[in-house]
Design an enzyme around this catalytic site. Sequence first.
Site, short mmCIF file in Angstrom:
data_model
loop_
_atom_site.label_atom_id
_atom_site.label_comp_id
_atom_site.label_asym_id
_atom_site.label_seq_id
_atom_site.Cartn_x
_atom_site.Cartn_y
_atom_site.Cartn_z
N TYR A 1 -5.39 -35.27 5.86
CA TYR A 1 -4.55 -34.23 5.26
C TYR A 1 -3.40 -33.94 6.21
O TYR A 1 -3.59 -33.35 7.27
CB TYR A 1 -5.42 -33.00 5.02
CG TYR A 1 -4.78 -31.79 4.40
CD1 TYR A 1 -3.50 -31.82 3.83
CD2 TYR A 1 -5.46 -30.57 4.36
CE1 TYR A 1 -2.94 -30.70 3.25
CE2 TYR A 1 -4.92 -29.45 3.78
CZ TYR A 1 -3.66 -29.51 3.24
OH TYR A 1 -3.11 -28.38 2.68
N LYS B 1 -3.57 -37.30 2.03
CA LYS B 1 -2.90 -36.25 1.24
C LYS B 1 -1.63 -35.86 1.96
O LYS B 1 -1.68 -35.37 3.10
CB LYS B 1 -3.82 -35.05 1.06
CG LYS B 1 -3.14 -33.78 0.52
CD LYS B 1 -4.15 -32.66 0.33
CE LYS B 1 -3.53 -31.29 0.19
NZ LYS B 1 -2.47 -31.15 -0.79
#
Length: 306
Positions: free
Chosen positions: A139, A167
């Site tokens: 992330y 992400k």
Amino acid sequence: MDRNSVTWRGYIPAITTPFDAELRFDEKMLEDLLLWLQGEGMHGIVLAGTTGEWFSLTADERTALFRKAGSVLGGKLPLLAGCNAFTPNESIGYARAAKEHGFDGILLTPPPYVVPTDDEIVAFYRTVNDAIDLPICVYNWPPGTGVDLSLDVLKRIVALDKVVAVKNSTGDMGRFIECFFGLKDQVRYYGVPTNEFGASLYTHHAADGMIGSGAVLGRDHPAFFDCLDRGQLDEALACGEKDRILMTDWFTAGYRPRFGTVQALMKEALNAQGLPGGYPRPPVLPIADEGKKAIRDTLSRLGRSV
């Protein structure tokens, strides 16, 4: 493991963690929220992410959150556990709890606040990678961590055997494109904009979708990708336009909320529709009246009952 080891695609929201008026974690509200999200066609769910106020959960509460979510939706939708923490040992503990309760993978930022070096970031991910049995989605969240993962650093991280996805939450489309085309054959890559450009990436370049925030528009979020899967471009763009109106009204180009914090904002948007949002927990404060009105105005414009 690699991108083909998982089937995660489409719209996977990072959801809120409901607290009651006494600021206690409310398992019944969570169950109601999870069942609503399932009914609205989400393609997966992230628990204890940024939107889920992981930073104000105790270790026992985060484990209880994973236990409840796993009991409600384990095996029915892909479940990703937010395992963000300041040390790799903490993240490893959360990942093991997620595995025990039926989760399919973890979502993991570099340690927040610390602003580690590139070598320290890679070592952090390597330590977690080598100690767990779940796939990892990296992330990249510069507003929360103080670091923006470059393509070179991401290449080092995705070479780890448990890393299957990234992400992107930079708000920088140039960085998104650079890293997407640099990594898409190795890992799934999330952050597709819900416009014609994003539709082209998803349809023609095997982009994987979006790990978004809150899912407060319900079915309209996953429908962007569902319509593309059916070849219905116009219908997809109509759904995507609603998401982009929400993002423009409530957030800056760098993904910072225009009022309040993202956790309180998403909870207020759920509460305004009679859905189980609950209260934010300090240091996050409830949205002020001016912000509440702006949220309701946007929801009304998008056809959501308020």
